[in-house]
Design a protein around this motif. Sequence first.
Motif, PDB file in Angstrom:
ATOM      1  N   LYS A 120       0.802  -1.233   0.000  1.00 28.38           N
ATOM      2  CA  LYS A 120       0.000   0.000   0.000  1.00 28.38           C
ATOM      3  C   LYS A 120       0.837   1.287   0.000  1.00 28.38           C
ATOM      4  CE  LYS A 120      -3.435   2.306   2.882  1.00 28.38           C
ATOM      5  NZ  LYS A 120      -4.268   2.163   4.080  1.00 28.38           N
ATOM      6  N   TYR A 121       1.714   1.466   0.951  1.00 30.92           N
ATOM      7  CA  TYR A 121       2.438   2.728   1.067  1.00 30.92           C
ATOM      8  C   TYR A 121       3.514   2.897   0.001  1.00 30.92           C
ATOM      9  CZ  TYR A 121       0.128   2.818   5.594  1.00 30.92           C
ATOM     10  OH  TYR A 121      -0.810   2.795   6.596  1.00 30.92           O
ATOM     11  N   THR A 146      -1.064  -6.035   7.582  1.00 35.96           N
ATOM     12  CA  THR A 146      -1.194  -5.913   9.023  1.00 35.96           C
ATOM     13  C   THR A 146       0.191  -5.934   9.641  1.00 35.96           C
ATOM     14  OG1 THR A 146      -3.310  -7.069   8.941  1.00 35.96           O
ATOM     15  CG2 THR A 146      -2.200  -6.979  11.090  1.00 35.96           C
ATOM     16  N   ILE A 147       0.444  -4.983  10.507  1.00 35.07           N
ATOM     17  CA  ILE A 147       1.728  -4.940  11.207  1.00 35.07           C
ATOM     18  C   ILE A 147       1.669  -5.958  12.334  1.00 35.07           C
ATOM     19  CG2 ILE A 147       3.301  -3.531  12.578  1.00 35.07           C
ATOM     20  CD1 ILE A 147       2.089  -1.095  11.037  1.00 35.07           C
ATOM     21  N   THR A 148       2.542  -6.929  12.271  1.00 36.26           N
ATOM     22  CA  THR A 148       2.537  -7.985  13.285  1.00 36.26           C
ATOM     23  C   THR A 148       3.444  -7.593  14.450  1.00 36.26           C
ATOM     24  OG1 THR A 148       4.333  -9.149  12.193  1.00 36.26           O
ATOM     25  CG2 THR A 148       2.108  -9.770  11.560  1.00 36.26           C
ATOM     26  N   ARG A 149       2.994  -7.864  15.636  1.00 38.52           N
ATOM     27  CA  ARG A 149       3.769  -7.529  16.841  1.00 38.52           C
ATOM     28  C   ARG A 149       4.886  -8.548  17.104  1.00 38.52           C
ATOM     29  NH1 ARG A 149       2.579  -2.745  16.813  1.00 38.52           N
ATOM     30  NH2 ARG A 149       0.463  -2.120  17.259  1.00 38.52           N
ATOM     31  N   ASP A 150       4.651  -9.780  16.677  1.00 39.14           N
ATOM     32  CA  ASP A 150       5.593 -10.854  17.015  1.00 39.14           C
ATOM     33  C   ASP A 150       6.587 -11.161  15.904  1.00 39.14           C
ATOM     34  OD1 ASP A 150       3.541 -11.771  15.401  1.00 39.14           O
ATOM     35  OD2 ASP A 150       3.552 -13.778  16.255  1.00 39.14           O
ATOM     36  N   TYR A 160       8.729   0.419   8.484  1.00 40.27           N
ATOM     37  CA  TYR A 160       7.538  -0.311   8.025  1.00 40.27           C
ATOM     38  C   TYR A 160       6.570  -0.578   9.180  1.00 40.27           C
ATOM     39  CZ  TYR A 160       9.205  -1.491   3.295  1.00 40.27           C
ATOM     40  OH  TYR A 160       9.591  -1.451   1.993  1.00 40.27           O
ATOM     41  N   ARG A 161       7.077  -0.567  10.397  1.00 36.71           N
ATOM     42  CA  ARG A 161       6.242  -0.833  11.566  1.00 36.71           C
ATOM     43  C   ARG A 161       5.484   0.418  12.034  1.00 36.71           C
ATOM     44  NH1 ARG A 161       6.925  -5.634  13.184  1.00 36.71           N
ATOM     45  NH2 ARG A 161       6.093  -5.421  15.264  1.00 36.71           N
ATOM     46  N   TYR A 162       5.794   1.570  11.442  1.00 40.74           N
ATOM     47  CA  TYR A 162       5.206   2.842  11.858  1.00 40.74           C
ATOM     48  C   TYR A 162       4.587   3.534  10.629  1.00 40.74           C
ATOM     49  CZ  TYR A 162       8.398   1.671  15.596  1.00 40.74           C
ATOM     50  OH  TYR A 162       9.072   0.996  16.579  1.00 40.74           O
ATOM     51  N   PRO A 163       3.281   3.377  10.430  1.00 41.37           N
ATOM     52  CA  PRO A 163       2.635   3.876   9.209  1.00 41.37           C
ATOM     53  C   PRO A 163       2.921   5.342   8.867  1.00 41.37           C
ATOM     54  CG  PRO A 163       1.128   2.481  10.416  1.00 41.37           C
ATOM     55  CD  PRO A 163       2.334   2.664  11.288  1.00 41.37           C
ATOM     56  N   LEU A 164       2.872   6.245   9.828  1.00 39.43           N
ATOM     57  CA  LEU A 164       3.126   7.656   9.511  1.00 39.43           C
ATOM     58  C   LEU A 164       4.568   7.882   9.066  1.00 39.43           C
ATOM     59  CD1 LEU A 164       1.070   9.498  12.289  1.00 39.43           C
ATOM     60  CD2 LEU A 164       0.496   9.183   9.865  1.00 39.43           C
ATOM     61  N   ALA A 168       5.847   9.127   5.368  1.00 40.67           N
ATOM     62  CA  ALA A 168       6.807  10.231   5.226  1.00 40.67           C
ATOM     63  C   ALA A 168       8.012   9.791   4.402  1.00 40.67           C
ATOM     64  CB  ALA A 168       7.245  10.729   6.605  1.00 40.67           C
ATOM     65  N   TYR A 169       8.535   8.598   4.706  1.00 40.57           N
ATOM     66  CA  TYR A 169       9.682   8.075   3.945  1.00 40.57           C
ATOM     67  C   TYR A 169       9.334   7.956   2.468  1.00 40.57           C
ATOM     68  CZ  TYR A 169      13.079   4.977   1.920  1.00 40.57           C
ATOM     69  OH  TYR A 169      14.029   4.451   1.075  1.00 40.57           O
ATOM     70  N   GLU A 170       8.189   7.348   2.167  1.00 44.27           N
ATOM     71  CA  GLU A 170       7.793   7.144   0.771  1.00 44.27           C
ATOM     72  C   GLU A 170       7.582   8.474   0.044  1.00 44.27           C
ATOM     73  OE1 GLU A 170       7.842   4.519  -1.124  1.00 44.27           O
ATOM     74  OE2 GLU A 170       8.339   3.105   0.452  1.00 44.27           O
ATOM     75  N   THR A 171       7.058   9.466   0.747  1.00 47.94           N
ATOM     76  CA  THR A 171       6.854  10.791   0.136  1.00 47.94           C
ATOM     77  C   THR A 171       8.198  11.406  -0.240  1.00 47.94           C
ATOM     78  OG1 THR A 171       4.812  11.105   1.385  1.00 47.94           O
ATOM     79  CG2 THR A 171       5.878  13.089   0.500  1.00 47.94           C
ATOM     80  N   LEU A 172       9.152  11.372   0.679  1.00 47.73           N
ATOM     81  CA  LEU A 172      10.478  11.927   0.397  1.00 47.73           C
ATOM     82  C   LEU A 172      11.193  11.136  -0.702  1.00 47.73           C
ATOM     83  CD1 LEU A 172      11.605  12.750   4.037  1.00 47.73           C
ATOM     84  CD2 LEU A 172      10.892  14.372   2.242  1.00 47.73           C
ATOM     85  N   ALA A 173      11.062   9.823  -0.677  1.00 51.22           N
ATOM     86  CA  ALA A 173      11.699   8.991  -1.710  1.00 51.22           C
ATOM     87  C   ALA A 173      11.050   9.241  -3.075  1.00 51.22           C
ATOM     88  CB  ALA A 173      11.608   7.516  -1.323  1.00 51.22           C
TER      89      ALA A 173
END
Length: 186
Positions: A120-121, A146-150, A160-164, A168-173
Amino acid sequence: MHHIFVVPDGLRANNAGKVTPHPSFVYRAVLDKVLDFYHTHKNTTIYLAPANSFGGPHKEHISAQKYLTKKGVQTHHIITCTPQTSTYIDTMGNAVFLKRHLHRHAIAIPTQNTHLFVAKYHTRRALLCFTHCQFRFDKVHSIPYTITRDEHIVKRLFYYRYPLLHIAYETLAYIRDYGRILLKKV
C-alpha cells in the motif's frame, strides 16, 4: 495470458535482528495476493523484481520465489534475475534491473493484461519508477498489510512498523526519484 509484476518489500528478521531467508510480513501480504490471483488465473507469468539481501543468506526476490513455489506456483511461471551489484537496489533499481534483464533475454515488456502488485504505502513510488522504465499496467493492486507484533523486519526497513513514518519516507523517496527522472539521472 496475465503478467504480474511484483515489487519487493523486505525480509523477516529473527528476535536478535538477524536477517532470515523469509519474506517480511509486508512482502508476504503482497505475495499472498499474487497467489490468489495466480490460482484463479492459471495462465500467468510472475515477474519478481530483483532486490536486496540486507546482509542475509538470500535476496528478497529469491525468498519470494521460494515462498511462491512452496505454495504451488510452477517455477517456469516465475521470471526474476539477480544483478551483479554491491549497492542497495531501491525501487528505481528494481524497475531498471528487471527491464535490463528482460531486454538481455529478448523478452518484450508485456503491454496487455499487466498487473502491478505492491504494498500500500509503496504504490505511488513504485508506479512512478516502473512507468519511467516503460512498464505499463492495466491494473495496480495496492495491497494493505497488518503490522505484526511478534515478527521482526530487517533493520533498514524499521519504519515499516510505523505507518506515519513509512508514509513520510515514501513521500520523500518519491520526490527524490521524481527529481532523478527530471534530471535524467536514471
